[in-house]
Design a protein around this motif. Sequence first.
Motif, PDB file in Angstrom:
ATOM      1  N   PRO A 185       0.605  -1.679  -0.218  1.00  0.00           N
ATOM      2  CA  PRO A 185      -0.365   0.157  -0.146  1.00  0.00           C
ATOM      3  C   PRO A 185       0.847   1.096  -0.130  1.00  0.00           C
ATOM      4  O   PRO A 185       2.033   1.374   0.452  1.00  0.00           O
ATOM      5  CB  PRO A 185      -0.809   0.189   1.374  1.00  0.00           C
ATOM      6  CG  PRO A 185      -0.487  -1.713   1.822  1.00  0.00           C
ATOM      7  CD  PRO A 185       1.085  -1.809   1.072  1.00  0.00           C
ATOM      8  N   PHE A 186       0.573   1.997  -0.703  1.00  0.00           N
ATOM      9  CA  PHE A 186       0.950   3.784  -0.152  1.00  0.00           C
ATOM     10  C   PHE A 186       0.047   4.065   0.029  1.00  0.00           C
ATOM     11  O   PHE A 186      -1.040   4.559  -0.441  1.00  0.00           O
ATOM     12  CB  PHE A 186       1.349   4.551  -2.000  1.00  0.00           C
ATOM     13  CG  PHE A 186       2.491   3.264  -2.601  1.00  0.00           C
ATOM     14  CD1 PHE A 186       1.819   3.888  -4.391  1.00  0.00           C
ATOM     15  CD2 PHE A 186       2.958   2.339  -2.131  1.00  0.00           C
ATOM     16  CE1 PHE A 186       3.527   2.999  -5.316  1.00  0.00           C
ATOM     17  CE2 PHE A 186       3.278   1.594  -3.033  1.00  0.00           C
ATOM     18  CZ  PHE A 186       4.119   1.772  -4.489  1.00  0.00           C
ATOM     19  N   TYR A 187       0.143   5.338   1.153  1.00  0.00           N
ATOM     20  CA  TYR A 187      -0.543   6.585   1.426  1.00  0.00           C
ATOM     21  C   TYR A 187      -0.549   7.739   1.199  1.00  0.00           C
ATOM     22  O   TYR A 187       1.269   7.850   1.185  1.00  0.00           O
ATOM     23  CB  TYR A 187      -0.130   5.787   3.317  1.00  0.00           C
ATOM     24  CG  TYR A 187      -0.783   4.433   3.615  1.00  0.00           C
ATOM     25  CD1 TYR A 187      -2.018   4.021   3.661  1.00  0.00           C
ATOM     26  CD2 TYR A 187       0.443   3.624   3.857  1.00  0.00           C
ATOM     27  CE1 TYR A 187      -2.305   2.935   4.182  1.00  0.00           C
ATOM     28  CE2 TYR A 187       0.117   1.809   4.171  1.00  0.00           C
ATOM     29  CZ  TYR A 187      -1.231   1.609   4.515  1.00  0.00           C
ATOM     30  OH  TYR A 187      -1.989   0.571   4.922  1.00  0.00           O
ATOM     31  N   ALA A 188      -1.728   8.448   1.703  1.00  0.00           N
ATOM     32  CA  ALA A 188      -1.226  10.161   1.683  1.00  0.00           C
ATOM     33  C   ALA A 188      -1.368  10.057   2.676  1.00  0.00           C
ATOM     34  O   ALA A 188      -1.473   9.358   3.710  1.00  0.00           O
ATOM     35  CB  ALA A 188      -2.069  10.122   0.977  1.00  0.00           C
ATOM     36  N   ASP A 189      -0.916  11.732   2.818  1.00  0.00           N
ATOM     37  CA  ASP A 189      -0.292  12.260   4.233  1.00  0.00           C
ATOM     38  C   ASP A 189      -2.135  11.593   5.164  1.00  0.00           C
ATOM     39  O   ASP A 189      -1.814  11.435   6.251  1.00  0.00           O
ATOM     40  CB  ASP A 189      -0.191  13.568   4.679  1.00  0.00           C
ATOM     41  CG  ASP A 189       1.145  13.736   4.358  1.00  0.00           C
ATOM     42  OD1 ASP A 189       1.823  12.859   4.389  1.00  0.00           O
ATOM     43  OD2 ASP A 189       1.056  15.593   3.876  1.00  0.00           O
ATOM     44  N   GLY A 190      -2.960  12.400   4.767  1.00  0.00           N
ATOM     45  CA  GLY A 190      -4.365  12.290   5.630  1.00  0.00           C
ATOM     46  C   GLY A 190      -4.453  10.619   5.640  1.00  0.00           C
ATOM     47  O   GLY A 190      -5.841  10.781   6.142  1.00  0.00           O
ATOM     48  N   ASP A 207      -2.912  14.797  -1.047  1.00  0.00           N
ATOM     49  CA  ASP A 207      -4.456  13.734  -1.133  1.00  0.00           C
ATOM     50  C   ASP A 207      -4.456  13.325  -2.247  1.00  0.00           C
ATOM     51  O   ASP A 207      -5.527  12.282  -2.267  1.00  0.00           O
ATOM     52  CB  ASP A 207      -5.630  13.596  -0.012  1.00  0.00           C
ATOM     53  CG  ASP A 207      -4.761  14.122   1.673  1.00  0.00           C
ATOM     54  OD1 ASP A 207      -3.982  13.162   2.261  1.00  0.00           O
ATOM     55  OD2 ASP A 207      -5.977  14.325   2.468  1.00  0.00           O
ATOM     56  N   ASP A 208      -3.947  13.982  -3.116  1.00  0.00           N
ATOM     57  CA  ASP A 208      -4.980  14.288  -4.308  1.00  0.00           C
ATOM     58  C   ASP A 208      -4.367  13.647  -5.260  1.00  0.00           C
ATOM     59  O   ASP A 208      -4.066  13.449  -6.706  1.00  0.00           O
ATOM     60  CB  ASP A 208      -5.066  15.916  -4.751  1.00  0.00           C
ATOM     61  CG  ASP A 208      -3.708  17.028  -5.086  1.00  0.00           C
ATOM     62  OD1 ASP A 208      -2.710  15.788  -4.228  1.00  0.00           O
ATOM     63  OD2 ASP A 208      -3.508  17.557  -5.667  1.00  0.00           O
ATOM     64  N   GLU A 209      -3.670  13.019  -5.233  1.00  0.00           N
ATOM     65  CA  GLU A 209      -2.719  12.074  -6.064  1.00  0.00           C
ATOM     66  C   GLU A 209      -3.085  10.608  -5.800  1.00  0.00           C
ATOM     67  O   GLU A 209      -3.278   9.960  -4.465  1.00  0.00           O
ATOM     68  CB  GLU A 209      -1.147  12.155  -5.709  1.00  0.00           C
ATOM     69  CG  GLU A 209      -0.733  13.804  -6.308  1.00  0.00           C
ATOM     70  CD  GLU A 209       0.860  13.276  -6.896  1.00  0.00           C
ATOM     71  OE1 GLU A 209       1.496  12.170  -6.990  1.00  0.00           O
ATOM     72  OE2 GLU A 209       1.204  14.927  -6.369  1.00  0.00           O
ATOM     73  N   PRO A 210      -2.982   9.525  -6.976  1.00  0.00           N
ATOM     74  CA  PRO A 210      -2.942   8.237  -6.700  1.00  0.00           C
ATOM     75  C   PRO A 210      -2.560   6.963  -5.681  1.00  0.00           C
ATOM     76  O   PRO A 210      -0.933   7.631  -5.545  1.00  0.00           O
ATOM     77  CB  PRO A 210      -3.273   7.475  -8.354  1.00  0.00           C
ATOM     78  CG  PRO A 210      -2.134   8.149  -8.983  1.00  0.00           C
ATOM     79  CD  PRO A 210      -2.342  10.114  -8.186  1.00  0.00           C
ATOM     80  N   ALA A 211      -2.859   6.519  -5.313  1.00  0.00           N
ATOM     81  CA  ALA A 211      -2.072   6.002  -3.724  1.00  0.00           C
ATOM     82  C   ALA A 211      -1.700   4.414  -4.393  1.00  0.00           C
ATOM     83  O   ALA A 211      -1.104   4.041  -2.884  1.00  0.00           O
ATOM     84  CB  ALA A 211      -2.549   6.403  -2.249  1.00  0.00           C
ATOM     85  N   ASP A 212      -2.116   4.114  -5.241  1.00  0.00           N
ATOM     86  CA  ASP A 212      -2.224   2.558  -5.423  1.00  0.00           C
ATOM     87  C   ASP A 212      -1.233   2.243  -6.145  1.00  0.00           C
ATOM     88  O   ASP A 212      -0.544   3.150  -7.254  1.00  0.00           O
ATOM     89  CB  ASP A 212      -3.586   1.869  -5.754  1.00  0.00           C
ATOM     90  CG  ASP A 212      -4.498   2.074  -5.056  1.00  0.00           C
ATOM     91  OD1 ASP A 212      -4.475   2.228  -3.443  1.00  0.00           O
ATOM     92  OD2 ASP A 212      -6.024   2.223  -5.371  1.00  0.00           O
ATOM     93  N   ALA A 213      -0.766   1.464  -6.066  1.00  0.00           N
ATOM     94  CA  ALA A 213       0.605   0.765  -7.106  1.00  0.00           C
ATOM     95  C   ALA A 213       0.234  -0.184  -8.092  1.00  0.00           C
ATOM     96  O   ALA A 213      -1.052  -1.188  -7.845  1.00  0.00           O
ATOM     97  CB  ALA A 213       1.937  -0.157  -6.089  1.00  0.00           C
ATOM     98  N   PRO A 214       0.241   0.253  -9.348  1.00  0.00           N
ATOM     99  CA  PRO A 214      -0.151   0.025 -10.367  1.00  0.00           C
ATOM    100  C   PRO A 214       0.767  -1.251 -10.504  1.00  0.00           C
ATOM    101  O   PRO A 214       1.476  -1.868 -10.326  1.00  0.00           O
ATOM    102  CB  PRO A 214       0.228   0.751 -11.479  1.00  0.00           C
ATOM    103  CG  PRO A 214       0.876   1.497 -11.606  1.00  0.00           C
ATOM    104  CD  PRO A 214       1.082   1.483 -10.078  1.00  0.00           C
TER     105      PRO A 214
END
Length: 236
Positions: A185-190, A207-214
């Motif tokens: 998992p990739f996480y944003a600050d929020g 928070d406005d960037e995709p957080a999943d590894a494709p």
Amino acid sequence: AYEPALTVRLSYYDGQDVEALVRDYYAFNPGKAMELPDVTVNVYPESGYVRIVEVLFAYSESAESLLQKQEAVASNVRAAGEYVRYRSTGAGKLGLLYTYLQERFRYTPGLSATPVYSFLCEGVAGDEGCAKSLQLICEQIGLECYTVSGNRSGEPYCWNVVNVDGGYRHIDLFRALAEEESSLPFYADGELDDYYWDREAYPECPDDEPADAPVDSEESEAVEADGETGEEMEET
């Protein structure tokens, strides 16, 4: 080199915090300092600008043993970098790296005086060992990575902030392995509600960037076309 002592003459002594210098070196050099030693500092004479500072280092293992562990860590980091070399994106490299690490051991949570070695070479996982190991591997494969020293659920805790294809993301490798996540998992600050850290000390993970590894299917096909399977590369 894990020597037991260091003696220096300072022409202007103003009460330097030598123990803090040792802790900082250990924190920022995970591939060169396998263990944080107990430190004793003696200063002679008791007054004056010119002083002799004697620093004593107490390790739990011999210098020979620690140097051998240092080389073993370097070898494992190179092997991990070799394993993901076909992936062209940061997300692709990290995703394949997570699979590689999952397949190496059935990890046992635990504390260690040599956390990076214990994680990479023995399968004993702690938050510090996981975070610093990921930092070393990211440096090997050319990804900007920071080890974050903060808190999780009120307890001291380490994880990473990684530049993933132009955007920063939190990665908690220890948590992912402990919870047996199928992908990293990739996480944003929020998204880190129970994590606390000095936000000014590390890059922002908006928070406005995709957080999943494709999943990079084209690069997976490239690995197969080259004739090297994951099993063969793990043996390497």
